[in-house]
Motif scaffolding. Structure first.
Motif, PDB file in Angstrom:
ATOM      1  N   VAL A 172       9.582   6.403  -6.328  1.00 43.02           N
ATOM      2  CA  VAL A 172       8.950   5.920  -7.564  1.00 43.02           C
ATOM      3  C   VAL A 172       7.562   6.003  -7.364  1.00 43.02           C
ATOM      4  O   VAL A 172       7.018   5.809  -6.234  1.00 43.02           O
ATOM      5  CB  VAL A 172       9.355   4.743  -8.319  1.00 43.02           C
ATOM      6  CG1 VAL A 172      10.769   4.566  -8.725  1.00 43.02           C
ATOM      7  CG2 VAL A 172       9.069   3.560  -7.100  1.00 43.02           C
ATOM      8  N   ASP A 176       5.499   4.277 -12.113  1.00 42.45           N
ATOM      9  CA  ASP A 176       6.600   3.633 -12.474  1.00 42.45           C
ATOM     10  C   ASP A 176       6.769   2.111 -12.044  1.00 42.45           C
ATOM     11  O   ASP A 176       7.622   1.185 -12.729  1.00 42.45           O
ATOM     12  CB  ASP A 176       7.703   4.370 -11.504  1.00 42.45           C
ATOM     13  CG  ASP A 176       7.825   5.671 -12.090  1.00 42.45           C
ATOM     14  OD1 ASP A 176       7.511   6.315 -12.954  1.00 42.45           O
ATOM     15  OD2 ASP A 176       8.042   6.589 -11.189  1.00 42.45           O
ATOM     16  N   VAL A 177       6.188   1.709 -10.865  1.00 39.88           N
ATOM     17  CA  VAL A 177       6.125   0.233 -10.590  1.00 39.88           C
ATOM     18  C   VAL A 177       5.611  -0.513 -11.657  1.00 39.88           C
ATOM     19  O   VAL A 177       6.033  -1.546 -11.816  1.00 39.88           O
ATOM     20  CB  VAL A 177       5.505   0.281  -9.117  1.00 39.88           C
ATOM     21  CG1 VAL A 177       5.438  -1.392  -8.789  1.00 39.88           C
ATOM     22  CG2 VAL A 177       6.268   0.633  -8.086  1.00 39.88           C
ATOM     23  N   ALA A 179       4.998  -0.054 -14.622  1.00 42.98           N
ATOM     24  CA  ALA A 179       6.081  -0.239 -15.951  1.00 42.98           C
ATOM     25  C   ALA A 179       7.236  -0.974 -15.651  1.00 42.98           C
ATOM     26  O   ALA A 179       7.520  -1.489 -16.560  1.00 42.98           O
ATOM     27  CB  ALA A 179       6.593   1.430 -16.318  1.00 42.98           C
ATOM     28  N   ALA A 180       7.676  -1.081 -14.654  1.00 40.46           N
ATOM     29  CA  ALA A 180       8.869  -1.895 -14.348  1.00 40.46           C
ATOM     30  C   ALA A 180       8.424  -3.480 -14.445  1.00 40.46           C
ATOM     31  O   ALA A 180       8.980  -4.277 -14.616  1.00 40.46           O
ATOM     32  CB  ALA A 180       9.386  -1.687 -12.920  1.00 40.46           C
ATOM     33  N   ASP A 183       7.746  -4.281 -18.000  1.00 40.21           N
ATOM     34  CA  ASP A 183       8.979  -4.447 -18.901  1.00 40.21           C
ATOM     35  C   ASP A 183       9.563  -6.010 -18.281  1.00 40.21           C
ATOM     36  O   ASP A 183      10.175  -6.630 -19.260  1.00 40.21           O
ATOM     37  CB  ASP A 183      10.098  -3.587 -18.272  1.00 40.21           C
ATOM     38  CG  ASP A 183       9.848  -2.391 -18.981  1.00 40.21           C
ATOM     39  OD1 ASP A 183       9.119  -2.149 -19.915  1.00 40.21           O
ATOM     40  OD2 ASP A 183      10.488  -1.250 -18.590  1.00 40.21           O
ATOM     41  N   ALA A 184       9.373  -6.509 -16.865  1.00 33.53           N
ATOM     42  CA  ALA A 184      10.041  -7.614 -16.590  1.00 33.53           C
ATOM     43  C   ALA A 184       9.126  -8.678 -16.862  1.00 33.53           C
ATOM     44  O   ALA A 184       9.693  -9.913 -17.242  1.00 33.53           O
ATOM     45  CB  ALA A 184      10.038  -7.614 -15.076  1.00 33.53           C
ATOM     46  N   ASP A 245      16.858  -1.217  -7.090  1.00 29.60           N
ATOM     47  CA  ASP A 245      15.959  -0.367  -7.712  1.00 29.60           C
ATOM     48  C   ASP A 245      14.680  -1.272  -8.015  1.00 29.60           C
ATOM     49  O   ASP A 245      14.846  -2.454  -8.027  1.00 29.60           O
ATOM     50  CB  ASP A 245      16.294   0.467  -8.757  1.00 29.60           C
ATOM     51  CG  ASP A 245      16.882  -0.328 -10.140  1.00 29.60           C
ATOM     52  OD1 ASP A 245      16.485  -1.385 -10.217  1.00 29.60           O
ATOM     53  OD2 ASP A 245      17.256   0.317 -10.816  1.00 29.60           O
ATOM     54  N   ILE A 246      13.535  -0.270  -8.262  1.00 32.53           N
ATOM     55  CA  ILE A 246      12.392  -1.568  -8.368  1.00 32.53           C
ATOM     56  C   ILE A 246      12.446  -2.187  -9.832  1.00 32.53           C
ATOM     57  O   ILE A 246      11.847  -3.367  -9.945  1.00 32.53           O
ATOM     58  CB  ILE A 246      11.071  -0.124  -8.722  1.00 32.53           C
ATOM     59  CG1 ILE A 246       9.700  -0.931  -8.492  1.00 32.53           C
ATOM     60  CG2 ILE A 246      11.069   0.676  -9.928  1.00 32.53           C
ATOM     61  CD1 ILE A 246       9.475  -1.775  -7.272  1.00 32.53           C
ATOM     62  N   GLY A 247      13.275  -1.733 -10.648  1.00 31.86           N
ATOM     63  CA  GLY A 247      13.494  -2.765 -11.943  1.00 31.86           C
ATOM     64  C   GLY A 247      14.071  -4.102 -11.688  1.00 31.86           C
ATOM     65  O   GLY A 247      13.743  -4.899 -12.021  1.00 31.86           O
ATOM     66  N   ALA A 250      11.513  -6.071  -9.708  1.00 31.17           N
ATOM     67  CA  ALA A 250      10.610  -6.514 -10.831  1.00 31.17           C
ATOM     68  C   ALA A 250      11.091  -7.762 -11.622  1.00 31.17           C
ATOM     69  O   ALA A 250      10.152  -8.827 -11.773  1.00 31.17           O
ATOM     70  CB  ALA A 250       9.932  -5.594 -11.477  1.00 31.17           C
ATOM     71  N   ARG A 251      12.405  -7.746 -12.028  1.00 30.90           N
ATOM     72  CA  ARG A 251      12.931  -8.651 -12.804  1.00 30.90           C
ATOM     73  C   ARG A 251      12.825  -9.943 -11.889  1.00 30.90           C
ATOM     74  O   ARG A 251      12.810 -11.244 -12.471  1.00 30.90           O
ATOM     75  CB  ARG A 251      14.206  -8.225 -13.319  1.00 30.90           C
ATOM     76  CG  ARG A 251      13.988  -7.280 -14.451  1.00 30.90           C
ATOM     77  CD  ARG A 251      15.402  -7.161 -15.241  1.00 30.90           C
ATOM     78  NE  ARG A 251      16.298  -6.434 -14.350  1.00 30.90           N
ATOM     79  CZ  ARG A 251      16.459  -5.102 -14.076  1.00 30.90           C
ATOM     80  NH1 ARG A 251      15.643  -4.286 -14.476  1.00 30.90           N
ATOM     81  NH2 ARG A 251      17.460  -4.634 -13.409  1.00 30.90           N
TER      82      ARG A 251
END
Length: 258
Positions: A172, A176-177, A179-180, A183-184, A245-247, A250-251
């Motif tokens: 990523v 991308d990081v 953005a994750a 989102d979180a 994954d990075i998502g 992040a969450r």
């Protein structure tokens, strides 16, 4: 019950590894003085100028004790000829381990997702994620997946003599990081791509030991050269499940970035 000696048990990976091993029914010990014949040994000392001496001493103790298997936590790009201090140390230790001819597994993780937590407070205050990456991708990995891979290498059969490059499921960019994280947290976050010159005073002014400042600068130079872009399936090969994954990272750490 498999008996495992874990050095570096209080470290970032070691803490999770001890939990993984105990959850799988292993008998875990953390003192080198408890070394016994037939032990399986996890080798990891804190990075720093004493790392080579400490880890080779553990390897030698395991050899003398008649340990059954050694699992060495190394790093991607480990090489005795590396210009980066930590990669040099890992390379020297790997060479020492090979010379013992002990049954061994080497784990070489990529960039840790947990390193992002070093700038989490700044992200929370500014909404910016700065890094000198030139937009290149990084196959970063969650330390819990490193620990799960280490547990498998220690307890399961069929891994001796292998070296595994441990990465996340895909590479990523820092955009991308960002953005994750956005989102979180539900807050806007933007990647700020620094030049090498812009990043240098951040490393030098962070109060880090000289070797660590030099190493981090070198790691980002490797990132800019594409040195961490290749994702592997080695976490899944070891553990039977895909890497996080990075998502997901992040969450789970949204509070730190918010």
């Amino acid at each position: 019950m498999t008996r495992v000696l874990v050095t570096g048990a209080a470290g970032r990976v070691g803490t999770h590894l001890v939990r993984e091993l105990r959850a799988r029914g292993a008998e875990v010990h953390t003192a080198v003085e408890d070394m016994r014949p037939g032990d399986r040994v996890y080798v990891c000392a804190a990075d720093g100028p004493e790392k080579v001496a400490r880890e080779t001493a553990v390897i030698d103790a395991a050899t003398r004790a008649g340990a059954e298997r050694i699992v060495k936590l190394s790093a991607m790009h480990a090489d005795p000829a590396s210009a980066l201090p930590a990669f040099t140390w890992h390379g020297q230790i790997e060479d020492h381990l090979r010379k013992t001819e002990m049954p061994a597994v080497i784990l070489r993780p990529a960039f840790f997702m947990a390193n992002l937590l070093m700038v989490a407070e700044g992200v929370a205050h500014t909404g910016l994620l700065p890094a000198p990456t030139a937009g290149r991708r990084v196959a970063m990995i969650d330390i819990r997946d490193v620990a799960a891979g280490a547990a498998a290498a220690l307890l399961d059969e069929g891994h001796e003599g292998q070296a595994y490059d441990l990465t996340g499921p895909s590479a990523v960019t820092f955009a991308d990081v960002a953005a994750a994280i956005a989102d979180a947290t539900g807050r806007p976050v933007r990647a700020l791509d620094l030049t090498e010159e812009q990043a240098r005073p951040r490393f030098e002014g962070a109060g880090l030991p000289d070797w660590l400042a030099a190493h981090l600068a070198g790691v980002f130079a490797l990132i800019r050269a594409g040195g961490f872009e290749h994702a592997t399936g080695h976490v899944e090969a070891l553990t039977g499940r895909p890497a996080r994954d990075i998502g997901a990272f992040a969450r789970e750490h949204a509070a730190a970035f918010a």
